[in-house]
Design an enzyme around this catalytic site. Structure first.
Site, PDB file in Angstrom:
ATOM      1  N   ARG A   1      40.615  48.644  37.699  1.00 52.75           N
ATOM      2  CA  ARG A   1      41.465  49.289  36.693  1.00 52.75           C
ATOM      3  C   ARG A   1      42.651  48.400  36.320  1.00 52.75           C
ATOM      4  O   ARG A   1      43.081  48.351  35.170  1.00 52.75           O
ATOM      5  CB  ARG A   1      41.964  50.658  37.177  1.00 52.75           C
ATOM      6  CG  ARG A   1      40.881  51.712  37.418  1.00 52.75           C
ATOM      7  CD  ARG A   1      39.929  51.951  36.278  1.00 52.75           C
ATOM      8  NE  ARG A   1      38.927  52.957  36.614  1.00 52.75           N
ATOM      9  CZ  ARG A   1      37.741  52.680  37.173  1.00 52.75           C
ATOM     10  NH1 ARG A   1      37.378  51.454  37.471  1.00 52.75           N
ATOM     11  NH2 ARG A   1      36.891  53.679  37.425  1.00 52.75           N
TER      12      ARG A   1
ATOM     13  N   GLU B   1      41.284  45.802  34.125  1.00 50.52           N
ATOM     14  CA  GLU B   1      41.043  46.393  32.802  1.00 50.52           C
ATOM     15  C   GLU B   1      42.342  46.478  31.994  1.00 50.52           C
ATOM     16  O   GLU B   1      42.344  46.252  30.786  1.00 50.52           O
ATOM     17  CB  GLU B   1      40.431  47.786  32.984  1.00 50.52           C
ATOM     18  CG  GLU B   1      40.011  48.458  31.687  1.00 50.52           C
ATOM     19  CD  GLU B   1      39.307  49.788  31.937  1.00 50.52           C
ATOM     20  OE1 GLU B   1      38.176  49.788  32.439  1.00 50.52           O
ATOM     21  OE2 GLU B   1      39.909  50.843  31.651  1.00 50.52           O
TER      22      GLU B   1
ATOM     23  N   SER C   1      56.925  34.865  35.063  1.00 56.79           N
ATOM     24  CA  SER C   1      56.485  34.131  36.245  1.00 56.79           C
ATOM     25  C   SER C   1      55.760  35.050  37.224  1.00 56.79           C
ATOM     26  O   SER C   1      56.182  36.183  37.465  1.00 56.79           O
ATOM     27  CB  SER C   1      57.680  33.501  36.958  1.00 56.79           C
ATOM     28  OG  SER C   1      57.244  32.790  38.101  1.00 56.79           O
TER      29      SER C   1
END
Lengths: 146, 146, 146, 146, 146, 146, 146, 146, 146, 146
Positions: free
Chosen positions: J87, J90, J113
């Site tokens: 997830r 995603e 960063s």
């Protein structure tokens, strides 16, 4: 104007004017490597530099705007095939762990930044065959605990 | 002794003796980068250097033999994940075409050799953050027609 | 003119004039293999050769310029599918370690250059089936310590 | 005895006896390239050759049996990383279409066999750097209609 | 005319004339499988066959030339997704080692040629569901020592 | 006993008894191809066949149980490298679309089952070189609307 | 008309007529899932259904012909990225071995056909959040020995 | 005890006790699919269910602890090769876009959860061949704006 | 209007009107992150929001319709190359297992939803270098047994 | 002691002592996320923190040394399969371009960063389902021209 159109126009003008990146960098007071990467669309140029490049090459403001735009840096080949570029990839493969050992021994746990970074190319003439000198200069960024 | 065993033994001895690659290179009169790559098994050492390294670390001839062996250079990750190594890979991706433009403009059609090649790491102290200076030095190899 | 346009034009002219690479190479005093690779855009031609090829085929200076341009060598298939090309890939897979053993035994640690390199194709007539003779000739490049 | 065990035993014996593939091939009247590929487990040896190799190295019949076994030819890296082997892969990538043009012009539609095939390695001494001469010899197999 | 244009034109004409590959093969005295592969651009047709196909379909000489051209055989999907084609791929995966065992037991070390090769498709009517009979016929090529 | 152990034991026994798959299939009244795939662990054997194979080879019930177990069919190489198996893969690549055309023309929209499926290997002796005859026989499964 | 053009035209007409797949399936007496897959070009429609769909949407015979054509089923992403589709892929990954255990325990060694297959989508209203009910119905195909 | 050890022990015990997942699920009042996935280590069991499973199979608390542990769900094959599992993957490929159309038409923009999810397997006896009925039941999760 | 055309038009209008996502979000009472994702075509906008965005930018209803459409979320690069996006990917790689440990310790076995989800970007001014604050907020979804 | 051994020992001790990462972080005055990543071997601990962790868990100096060692950060799955981690992946895929737009609008051309970086996990209790709050805090690094 998108970056691809920009690059195509700059390359065409460069050929027409019989310029070299070296000459352009020298005339404009910019590093040839950085200048090339900006013209190839892999770096954005600050406003005044973008304007200077556009003027130097005889383009109008739309070219400066294109040079200023923040690029999305994409390369298609996870493993590059062109021999010049592959050799650089090979150096990362062969010497990656070595550089990790040597850099982290000298600096502590961290990395060399690829963002706060510059690079130069020099030619060392040598009767047994000229040599390419590539100098990479990146800020060391230490890991932090929190 | 295969290269993996060799590397493990050298690293253990280096920790035991509280040595650095820097120190070893300085004592042996070898570049720390090259020395590290030989000890990590990514380069073979010429006979006299192999013997010197083995003796310096207190190993016998079988270690020198292992250092002399010609390695098969293999890396597992086409795209490296360690951040220090990935940044080098990213530089090849971002600046590959740029370097091709600049090098071939300076030298003609050809490549920078990754075989007739050396590399150094230096530290530039800087109050805004120290910098890593990486110097690559490779023979230019021109393409030939036939 | 980019390399793809160049190749398309040359192939069309070659068919029109009913030429072979063999004939062209012989008439121009160039190796058919090298000549083909230059016309397919995988090698740059030195100025005088580029001019000779362009003239021979009845093209103007823009064709010579295209032949002179330094190509970016890209191939799309990491594993080629065409059977003729796949068999070459298979030979690298099956005999790669063998060639490493035999070459490095003969020459020491190093590689056969793919840059300082030439190749020829010959036909050996044989009643049991003609044979293809492929000769690769590359400079040996020894690894160096530093 | 499986092929991996076989290869390990042969390599150990070869080092012990301070043999070279060249010497072994010469003594046994076999091509050093083929002999190496059989010993590395990438080709099966006919019964009499397997027996000769085993006897020459001082092994018993089980080694001959291992050499005779038909190997499953597997390589792990679709794109090899070792520089010596990669350069061969690069040659296939750069010159694959060229070789297809030249071979099929000479022979018609078909391929060079990688099965009815042999290969030799020679050294050409040259003051500017010795050269590797690789000769591939494969039967031409024409496509057939039916 | 390139192969893609050729195939498109042939398929269109075939629909227009309400032909089947079966019918075309029967009328032309060619195997329907081979004829289809030539029309899809995956095999070259010998001159007289190319002329016969072109004439049969009502095309001129340029179609015959396109059919005669030597194709570069490329497929995009390393693992095919169409269920009919995937099932064939699955058979290679499931039965590959089995076929190696059985073929090499019967013939010795070697392969079944995919070049000196033909294939037929037959329909076996069966009240429990018709069956596809696929017959592959390839020359056995023995490995050689040298 | 898992399938890998089962296969290893069967292969060892087969060598010991100097059997061939051909002979085993003939003695047991089973197809050599199917028998091989069951012994290599790529198909399960019905109880009575499993018992017959185990008894024939002189194993006890645990071998029959292993042969009866339903295998998880896994192959590691999406693109096989062994030349014998690769040629089969190449045939799927070169002729996949052709077979789709020909089969679906003969049978309608659907596929050849790889489950309700059998396969045979025959040897056709031929003075110009023996030929491998591979016969695949799969139930046609039509797509359904609903 | 190829499948992509067909799908585009149907989707446009569907929006214009403010239809849903549900409504279309209900009016035409076809499953909405199957109807959608036929309109998206992933299944062929039998002649009478193709005609009914074309007529219902106000298209002529060329649309029916396009719907009847046998599709080549291709998907570009081995691992789908759209979250709705990825979740289905994830279910196959997480529950694949589980389903193999449970189905083969119930039915014996074999598979659920994806060809002799149908699927339905239902909505279960639930105050805690509606639920999607997906029903897959495929013929069990037992492996056969031969 | 890690999940792999846990699964191996459960499978061994299940064979020893001649149990089926069906029987176990029925005796324990759990879905056979869920129970199987927990025993294969792809789901964690709530404490009381873990204890019940462990006791039922005659294991001690360490087994219950292993069943309760939260698994890291990993599958090795992006594209599964086992035919039973591949057919499920194929259904996702062929019907993925169709299901997206039908589900989102019924529910709005969102997905079917693979977490708040259950699944059942049923057998439908059919004289023309039994059928597998797979029922997936997942909560619909709507996308939200913010 | 498809999503790509929609995005191109919105970006052009945004530049023309010299707007920022920040300003647009503030004026429209929407989160700049969500608004950007809707305008880039990676989220659908509810009807009233779609209408508000279209009106604000001076577009007609077709733009609102495009914004309302449910997108198929596709990204081309499994491993992103742009440094800003790669760093996010790297964080998932480096801290993925850590987050699994910490989240599941706090919440039990389950996941953070990427659907019932929102995200904000803030700037923290800092004399040593400004900092990016990224806040992800997703519903916890517990795994269920059944 | 290598990092894998270190992690295994720490996890075992943590279970034995019935500790949570939360509790450990609180007792030691360290962020639970950072502490977990150090214990999982994905970050090095500064000397004093390493000593404190080792002592807290009842280990000797060798554990502190292992915690201090600079890790090589490797993850095996380019696309993670565990749902919790997927997830996050995603989210990078769906929102990557969005975050690039929003961050670079706020900060200029540059990146967040992943080295000068921290992260926290919080739980927001909510009657409709608790929510995970993930806060990423990274230094903005501007690109530089040179």
């Amino acid at each position: 104007m998108d970056k691809a159109t920009m690059t195509e126009a700059i390359i065409a003008r460069k050929i027409e004017k019989e310029l070299t990146w070296e000459q352009m960098g020298s005339d404009l007071g910019m590093s040839p490597v950085w200048l090339t990467s900006a013209c190839l669309g892999m770096n954005s140029a600050p406003a005044e530099k973008a304007a200077a490049i556009a003027e130097y090459l005889g383009f109008d403001q739309s070219m400066a705007t294109a040079l200023e735009a923040y690029p999305t840096k994409i390369w298609d080949q996870a493993v590059p095939t062109d021999p010049l570029i592959y050799r650089l990839y090979e150096i990362v493969g062969v010497y990656g762990d070595t550089l990790k050992e040597v850099i982290q021994e000298k600096f502590g746990d961290g990395i060399m930044s690829a963002i706060d970074f510059s690079m130069e190319v020099d030619k060392i003439e040598d009767p047994k065959g000229d040599r390419v000198l590539l100098t990479l200069n990146g800020k060391f960024l230490p890991y932090k605990s929190w």
